[in-house]
Scaffold this active site. Sequence first.
Site, mmCIF file in Angstrom:
data_model
loop_
_atom_site.group_PDB
_atom_site.id
_atom_site.type_symbol
_atom_site.label_atom_id
_atom_site.label_comp_id
_atom_site.label_asym_id
_atom_site.label_seq_id
_atom_site.Cartn_x
_atom_site.Cartn_y
_atom_site.Cartn_z
ATOM 1 N N GLU A 120 0.841 -1.191 0.000
ATOM 2 C CA GLU A 120 0.000 0.000 0.000
ATOM 3 C C GLU A 120 0.882 1.249 0.000
ATOM 4 O O GLU A 120 2.099 1.164 0.183
ATOM 5 C CB GLU A 120 -0.941 0.008 1.209
ATOM 6 N N ARG A 285 -1.095 9.600 2.152
ATOM 7 C CA ARG A 285 -2.520 9.855 1.958
ATOM 8 C C ARG A 285 -2.877 11.339 1.963
ATOM 9 O O ARG A 285 -3.772 11.774 1.227
ATOM 10 C CB ARG A 285 -3.325 9.138 3.054
ATOM 11 N N HIS A 344 -11.764 9.832 7.442
ATOM 12 C CA HIS A 344 -11.531 8.389 7.518
ATOM 13 C C HIS A 344 -10.937 7.946 8.850
ATOM 14 O O HIS A 344 -11.355 6.927 9.398
ATOM 15 C CB HIS A 344 -10.590 7.998 6.376
ATOM 16 N N ARG A 379 -1.305 8.908 9.495
ATOM 17 C CA ARG A 379 -1.203 7.464 9.693
ATOM 18 C C ARG A 379 -0.731 6.743 8.438
ATOM 19 O O ARG A 379 -1.234 6.973 7.343
ATOM 20 C CB ARG A 379 -2.565 6.908 10.113
#
Length: 534
Positions: A120, A285, A344, A379
């Site tokens: 990821e 992200r 999120h 994160r």
Amino acid sequence: MSDNRASASTTDDVVIVGAGLAGLFCALCLAPRPVTVLAAAPIGRGASSAWAQAGIAASVTEGDTVAAHVADTIAAGAGLVDRNIAQLMASEARDRVHDLLSYGVPFDTDLEGRLKAHKEAAHSFHRVVGVRGDTAGKAIMAALIEQVRQTPSIRLMEGVVAEELYRNGRAVTGVFGRPNEGSATRTLFLPTRAVVLATGGIGHLYETTTNPAEAQGSGLALAARAGAVIADAEFVQFHPTAIVSERDPSPLATEALRGEGAWLVDRDGHRFMPDCHELAELAPRDIVARAIHQQNTSGQGAYLDTRDAVGASFPERFPSVHAMCLDAGIDPVKEPIPVAPAAHYHMGGVLTDASARTSLDGLWAIGEAASTGAHGANRLASNSLLEAVVFAGRAARDIRDLLPYPQTYESGEADEQPGFVSEAPDVDAVKALRQIMSRHVGVVRNRDGLLDALSAIDRLTAENFNDRFRNMALAARIVTGSALLRTESRGGHYRSDCTETDPAQARRSYWTLASLDRTIRQTIDRDTKDRTTS
């Protein structure tokens, strides 16, 4: 309200508030010690954990190491990760994955029985252990729920909302709650020696979110009202690729799709991420979320194109995402998926140490409700489930060591609080609050917007005498106030009026409710004075 062990007229001396991954794992780790678990919704339904698609990060593949996992975590955290906590978390990852295997979680394996992992964003190795491509959270929760229902030492009280913590001196010694039955008039008081907050995050404070309705920041508000220290509340992670649809919560296109080579393109098919970051679609992200936000606000649009990378195998490899796309009228095998950022994950929360202890005696916090320092300002993907199980296990060990001899207390009804009601919050008030947070405390923020948000939140609070709404509004105020006071851009916190990262602010934020309110007032007074004299 269901109870799988004994009468609700008694309370165990360990009460876990929340029944997501962290809460259930903690309860199982405490077995055979009797514990009471409060769940606002039927077990499993209100937990963000069940919606996690990708999996759990752990260095289980050849060539990967704990050191590499720590390095990736620190790099993603934008200078605020607690290295010792990250080291502890990564070093326990493999053992916690095997714990989950022992509970029946069907993690993907190869033909020789070895764990399979995928890659990821911002991970340097294939490190994310999943289940059937995008069903990890659902599979993990199903296995744990089955284990919990078979464990006689765990009492489930489903449909009970915790509304306040009872504090005696420095210690939390009880929980006030009510049955979640709309207009509930009974207030339950559960005396206890240890409270574990596992209430999840704050996503549903925002208009667009991937979180269930129960993720309203209740743990943040409960702990703050009791006087606990809150850390890093300004850092909210927006998942870049929520599927644009009418659903609330927003369905999610897992990051694993980009890990497999899917591209982000505009409405003309131009791939825009290589212009934004050297890692393109696999950038951290916050960078991807801001790029997509900019594409959408500029009218260029943002789409996840999986046709070359995944193609016809999409339904088999990513069944959950495929079903959600079809539900939204999109066929990802034939067309790009329209995407937008959605609230999120909350990197902030109740400050805890390596044993999940908060600043108050008798109070622990785990999972997304806690701020351990493992995530810093941003994160790393799939570290959330890992953090949940690592610190749930550590909290259980700490409670056993501190309170080796279990006790049981008589619980009962408490006096009502005059002037407040516990029915479901006003729909219009909740809608207004979520709009305020998305508009002013979202992907991009600025001082004027944050001040407007604080004023609007205070007005909504004054107009709504409802315990649950006031907890929502308090959580929103904590996030907003913390964002106002961090005058830089870092990780998940981006200020259009302070776009640079300030080395002098490379520190975590710590506030009690009293100190935050005082500092906000001082900041507003100083701003007013400066404008008057200029």
